[in-house]
Design a protein around this motif. Sequence first.
Motif, mmCIF file in Angstrom:
data_model
loop_
_atom_site.group_PDB
_atom_site.id
_atom_site.type_symbol
_atom_site.label_atom_id
_atom_site.label_comp_id
_atom_site.label_asym_id
_atom_site.label_seq_id
_atom_site.Cartn_x
_atom_site.Cartn_y
_atom_site.Cartn_z
ATOM 1 N N TYR A 54 49.831 -50.764 -29.885
ATOM 2 C CA TYR A 54 49.422 -49.598 -29.083
ATOM 3 C C TYR A 54 48.829 -48.518 -29.976
ATOM 4 O O TYR A 54 47.798 -47.912 -29.649
ATOM 5 N N LYS A 55 49.448 -48.280 -31.128
ATOM 6 C CA LYS A 55 48.953 -47.242 -32.047
ATOM 7 C C LYS A 55 47.558 -47.601 -32.580
ATOM 8 O O LYS A 55 46.710 -46.733 -32.752
ATOM 9 N N VAL A 56 47.339 -48.898 -32.833
ATOM 10 C CA VAL A 56 46.012 -49.328 -33.312
ATOM 11 C C VAL A 56 44.943 -49.056 -32.264
ATOM 12 O O VAL A 56 43.880 -48.496 -32.560
ATOM 13 N N PHE A 57 45.246 -49.459 -31.012
ATOM 14 C CA PHE A 57 44.276 -49.231 -29.941
ATOM 15 C C PHE A 57 44.079 -47.739 -29.664
ATOM 16 O O PHE A 57 42.976 -47.290 -29.362
ATOM 17 N N ASP A 58 45.155 -46.978 -29.773
ATOM 18 C CA ASP A 58 45.050 -45.527 -29.581
ATOM 19 C C ASP A 58 44.167 -44.910 -30.655
ATOM 20 O O ASP A 58 43.349 -44.030 -30.382
ATOM 21 N N LEU A 59 44.326 -45.414 -31.895
ATOM 22 C CA LEU A 59 43.487 -44.930 -32.998
ATOM 23 C C LEU A 59 42.016 -45.254 -32.747
ATOM 24 O O LEU A 59 41.135 -44.406 -32.935
ATOM 25 N N ILE A 60 41.757 -46.499 -32.305
ATOM 26 C CA ILE A 60 40.364 -46.898 -32.010
ATOM 27 C C ILE A 60 39.787 -46.031 -30.904
ATOM 28 O O ILE A 60 38.647 -45.564 -30.983
ATOM 29 N N SER A 61 40.596 -45.792 -29.872
ATOM 30 C CA SER A 61 40.144 -44.973 -28.736
ATOM 31 C C SER A 61 39.792 -43.559 -29.191
ATOM 32 O O SER A 61 38.735 -43.015 -28.839
ATOM 33 N N GLN A 62 40.682 -42.962 -29.996
ATOM 34 C CA GLN A 62 40.431 -41.600 -30.486
ATOM 35 C C GLN A 62 39.241 -41.566 -31.430
ATOM 36 O O GLN A 62 38.471 -40.604 -31.467
ATOM 37 N N GLY A 63 39.068 -42.644 -32.229
ATOM 38 C CA GLY A 63 37.946 -42.704 -33.166
ATOM 39 C C GLY A 63 36.601 -42.838 -32.479
ATOM 40 O O GLY A 63 35.579 -42.373 -32.991
ATOM 41 N N LEU A 64 36.615 -43.472 -31.287
ATOM 42 C CA LEU A 64 35.353 -43.666 -30.562
ATOM 43 C C LEU A 64 34.903 -42.417 -29.813
ATOM 44 O O LEU A 64 33.731 -42.307 -29.449
ATOM 45 N N LYS A 65 35.824 -41.483 -29.566
ATOM 46 C CA LYS A 65 35.476 -40.283 -28.806
ATOM 47 C C LYS A 65 34.312 -39.518 -29.437
ATOM 48 O O LYS A 65 33.332 -39.204 -28.754
ATOM 49 N N PRO A 66 34.372 -39.181 -30.750
ATOM 50 C CA PRO A 66 33.226 -38.467 -31.333
ATOM 51 C C PRO A 66 31.968 -39.314 -31.399
ATOM 52 O O PRO A 66 30.859 -38.785 -31.361
ATOM 53 N N VAL A 67 32.139 -40.648 -31.494
ATOM 54 C CA VAL A 67 30.967 -41.527 -31.531
ATOM 55 C C VAL A 67 30.188 -41.416 -30.224
ATOM 56 O O VAL A 67 28.956 -41.413 -30.214
ATOM 57 N N ILE A 68 30.916 -41.319 -29.093
ATOM 58 C CA ILE A 68 30.250 -41.131 -27.795
ATOM 59 C C ILE A 68 29.408 -39.871 -27.815
ATOM 60 O O ILE A 68 28.243 -39.863 -27.409
ATOM 61 N N VAL A 69 29.994 -38.782 -28.307
ATOM 62 C CA VAL A 69 29.269 -37.509 -28.339
ATOM 63 C C VAL A 69 28.045 -37.618 -29.244
ATOM 64 O O VAL A 69 26.964 -37.118 -28.920
ATOM 65 N N ILE A 70 28.204 -38.289 -30.382
ATOM 66 C CA ILE A 70 27.086 -38.449 -31.318
ATOM 67 C C ILE A 70 25.946 -39.233 -30.682
ATOM 68 O O ILE A 70 24.773 -38.869 -30.805
ATOM 69 N N VAL A 71 26.291 -40.316 -29.987
ATOM 70 C CA VAL A 71 25.256 -41.122 -29.318
ATOM 71 C C VAL A 71 24.547 -40.302 -28.245
ATOM 72 O O VAL A 71 23.330 -40.391 -28.076
ATOM 73 N N LEU A 72 25.295 -39.466 -27.525
ATOM 74 C CA LEU A 72 24.687 -38.589 -26.529
ATOM 75 C C LEU A 72 23.765 -37.567 -27.191
ATOM 76 O O LEU A 72 22.693 -37.245 -26.676
ATOM 77 N N ILE A 73 24.179 -37.061 -28.358
ATOM 78 C CA ILE A 73 23.316 -36.141 -29.112
ATOM 79 C C ILE A 73 22.018 -36.840 -29.498
ATOM 80 O O ILE A 73 20.935 -36.252 -29.472
ATOM 81 N N LYS A 74 22.131 -38.120 -29.844
ATOM 82 C CA LYS A 74 20.958 -38.885 -30.273
ATOM 83 C C LYS A 74 19.932 -39.073 -29.162
ATOM 84 O O LYS A 74 18.785 -39.437 -29.432
#
Length: 363
Positions: free
Chosen positions: A75-95
């Motif tokens: 669960y902690k691994v998936f939670d980490l991946i989920s939290q790590g992807l949050k800024p990536v979404i914003v970055i892709v939207l910025i792009k």
Amino acid sequence: MEKERAMRLLIDFIKQTYIYIIVLGGLLIALNSMFLADKKSKRKINTTLFILSAVVFVDFLTGVLEDNKDLMWIYKVFDLISQGLKPVIVIVLIKLFTDRFNRIFIAIVSVNTITCMIAIFFNGFVSERVVKAYSILPIVCRIVLLIVLMVEGIKYISKTNLREAKLLIYILVNIVVTISIDIITTNARLLNPIYAINIMFYLLYVHNENSKKDPLTKAFNRQSFYSDVESIGYAINGVILFDVNDFKKINDVYGHTKGDEVLVSIVESVNKYLTHGSRLYRTGGDEFLIISRKNKDTIISISDKIRSECQKMGYPCAVGVCLRNKNILSIDDMVKEADENMYRDKSIQKQKAKDQKNSNSLK
């Protein structure tokens, strides 16, 4: 009990991703059928959809494992991946709005991931105050990205016609509100479909913009000219027409590929001189038209620069100008007058070339 809980989680997941799945399917079909969307735009949207899909999948697995003590480390691994992807979404939207800030984005994702890792995996092993401190940093990262998104989005929108930027403004506001809610909400999984819906709106905008332009030169097409005249005809102060002298000879001698290169080069060069309020259209093979809401001196200056720049490039152009006055008010009359002036200029240039040739032969 575990089976009932698993079934409930599955049903909840289907409910919360129902809109997203429909939108994703529609986007993929539309993207492959819209031949007018350029490769760069398709690549941006495909990347965004891939990341959104990854976030939805990881969020689902995180929710399934959340209360399972035996699989807490997974669960902690998936939670980490989920939290790590949050800024990536914003970055892709910025792009969608810009291609800059790559190094800054890498740094932000790195800081976000490291701090999330410390906050998630060391919870219970270090002081609660330290964990909270590290939990705040990912939020700060997303706030920074949110500010960048707002700034770059506003810059991008300011370069377009306000009448055409309404959808972009709507998209930007939706994304900003969604990310803001995502930042202040502990469980924001229901927001993922909203990201996808905004990408759909962006795709519609890209397709609409591409349909207005000539596929070869990227100048606006004749249909755009008619549409713009209908919308802002009252505000047009001048018309400039120009075409390439002896363009048929270029095609006959060097081939149509060379002719296409000439047209693209001319459009790229002319667009450098056009500020907001002036727009270039390709109305025929080598015929171009500019409408402008600028003042008289600016319009004359633009026409002079076009003539001079085309001459420097080795592709002389005949240029005709017509300014709105008390005798010429309608756009049709302005275009007609500019067309006559252009052919008059062409005749003058041909006569000069002929006289120059005769003069050289006498020497």
